[in-house]
Design an enzyme around this catalytic site. Structure first.
Site, PDB file in Angstrom:
ATOM      1  N   THR A  24       0.860  -1.259   0.097  1.00  0.00           N
ATOM      2  CA  THR A  24      -0.058   0.038  -0.063  1.00  0.00           C
ATOM      3  C   THR A  24       0.838   1.274   0.015  1.00  0.00           C
ATOM      4  OG1 THR A  24      -1.625  -1.353   1.233  1.00  0.00           O
ATOM      5  CG2 THR A  24      -2.021   1.122   1.176  1.00  0.00           C
TER       6      THR A  24
ATOM      7  N   TYR B  35      12.783 -21.407   8.275  1.00  0.00           N
ATOM      8  CA  TYR B  35      11.307 -21.498   7.808  1.00  0.00           C
ATOM      9  C   TYR B  35      11.465 -22.619   6.657  1.00  0.00           C
ATOM     10  CZ  TYR B  35       7.245 -18.648   6.386  1.00  0.00           C
ATOM     11  OH  TYR B  35       6.051 -18.234   6.467  1.00  0.00           O
TER      12      TYR B  35
ATOM     13  N   ALA C 241      11.083  -9.823   1.906  1.00  0.00           N
ATOM     14  CA  ALA C 241      12.153  -9.277   2.513  1.00  0.00           C
ATOM     15  C   ALA C 241      11.703  -8.033   3.643  1.00  0.00           C
ATOM     16  CB  ALA C 241      12.759  -8.171   1.284  1.00  0.00           C
ATOM     17  N   ASP C 242      10.493  -7.558   3.632  1.00  0.00           N
ATOM     18  CA  ASP C 242      10.347  -6.687   4.696  1.00  0.00           C
ATOM     19  C   ASP C 242      10.147  -7.311   5.891  1.00  0.00           C
ATOM     20  OD1 ASP C 242       8.053  -8.209   3.628  1.00  0.00           O
ATOM     21  OD2 ASP C 242       6.590  -6.689   4.231  1.00  0.00           O
ATOM     22  N   ARG C 243       9.762  -8.582   6.091  1.00  0.00           N
ATOM     23  CA  ARG C 243       9.891  -9.291   7.082  1.00  0.00           C
ATOM     24  C   ARG C 243      11.134  -9.527   7.664  1.00  0.00           C
ATOM     25  NH1 ARG C 243       5.826 -14.482   6.488  1.00  0.00           N
ATOM     26  NH2 ARG C 243       6.113 -14.500   8.675  1.00  0.00           N
TER      27      ARG C 243
ATOM     28  N   THR D 101      -0.713  -3.531   5.246  1.00  0.00           N
ATOM     29  CA  THR D 101      -1.715  -3.887   4.334  1.00  0.00           C
ATOM     30  C   THR D 101      -2.105  -5.300   5.037  1.00  0.00           C
ATOM     31  OG1 THR D 101      -0.665  -2.974   2.519  1.00  0.00           O
ATOM     32  CG2 THR D 101      -2.575  -4.691   2.373  1.00  0.00           C
TER      33      THR D 101
END
Length: 264
Positions: free
Chosen positions: A10, A100, A108-110, A132
């Site tokens: 967003t 994981y 990538a943001d995580r 978002t």
């Protein structure tokens, strides 16, 4: 000067660092239809209004949740800053072990947020990203990324109410005066703000039971566009750090540079 760009579904958040100091930060709407030149003009104008020039930028680091925008931003960096950006993704050394099933699935943001949170607050730790989607990520006491939870975000949910319930209006996302509402707008705000705060608290408690079963002290930090709106309503959140992803991009860039120098 390092330019950091975090592209969300967003919003896109950008910031410039001099060393470890975040000098300026901007939030713009993410638009995959913008051209390289439109993004170039946008970022250079924002920098100019803050008193910076494109010539001061010596490096760029990018994390993107919108893959089609990555080439656009890479070309933009080459044309407007004469730089090849570091794009966080598979193959980039973050300094964090990812536990994981398929590490390539993790956005990538995580990872960027997890790296910054562990560097700043230590572990075990849960990062709650109010964007978002509402994403909760767990980091072990040893700094390992352990996975997490993904739930619908408050904007997505509010828009769904407006679109699929004929008599419900679009409402401003603000804290209502009380939980027991006496009009439709406040009732929707109560359900969204207090409801999602309760959802986050319950998920955090469930994750804590697995991450820190002995209760030795699991920290919880909020970030993302709606962090300042919701963090204060969540009993489990201890810290609010909206600039976490930009800090993570800086840290990963510094680690990448240190590794590159060591490899020569």
């Amino acid at each position: 000067m390092l330019l950091t760009i975090d592209v969300g579904n967003t919003f896109t958040v950008a910031g410039v660092f001099e060393g470890q100091n975040l000098l300026a930060e901007w939030t713009v709407t993410t638009d995959p239809n913008r051209t390289m030149d439109e993004y170039g003009m946008l970022f250079t104008q924002l920098m100019a209004r803050a008193g910076f020039s494109s010539g001061q930028v010596t490096a760029v680091a990018i994390a993107s949740s919108v893959p089609p925008l990555v080439p656009t931003l890479e070309w933009m960096c080459q044309k407007y800053f004469n730089l090849k950006p570091l794009v966080v993704g598979p193959g980039v050394r973050t300094g964090m072990m990812i536990r994981y099933d398929n590490p390539r699935e993790v956005g990538a943001d995580r990872i960027v947020g997890a790296v910054a949170a562990f560097d700043k607050y230590g572990g075990p730790l849960i990062v709650v990203d109010f964007s978002t989607a509402i994403i909760l990520d767990a980091i072990s006491a040893r700094g390992e990324y352990l996975g997490g939870v993904i739930a619908p975000g408050i904007v997505v949910s509010a828009d769904a109410l407006f679109q699929f319930a004929a008599k419900l209006p679009r409402v401003e996302l603000v804290r209502p005066p009380r939980a027991l509402a006496r009009n439709t707008v406040h009732a929707m705000q109560s359900g969204i703000i207090f409801g999602f705060a309760s959802l986050v608290d319950d998920l955090v408690e469930r994750m804590m039971a697995e991450l820190d079963p002995e209760g030795k002290g699991c920290k919880v930090v909020a970030t993302g566009e709606q962090a300042e709106l919701l963090a204060g309503e969540c009993a489990t959140i201890q810290y609010c750090d909206p600039s976490l992803t930009l800090t993570g991009l800086r840290i990963i860039y510094e680690r990448h540079q240190a590794h590159a120098r060591g490899g020569r």
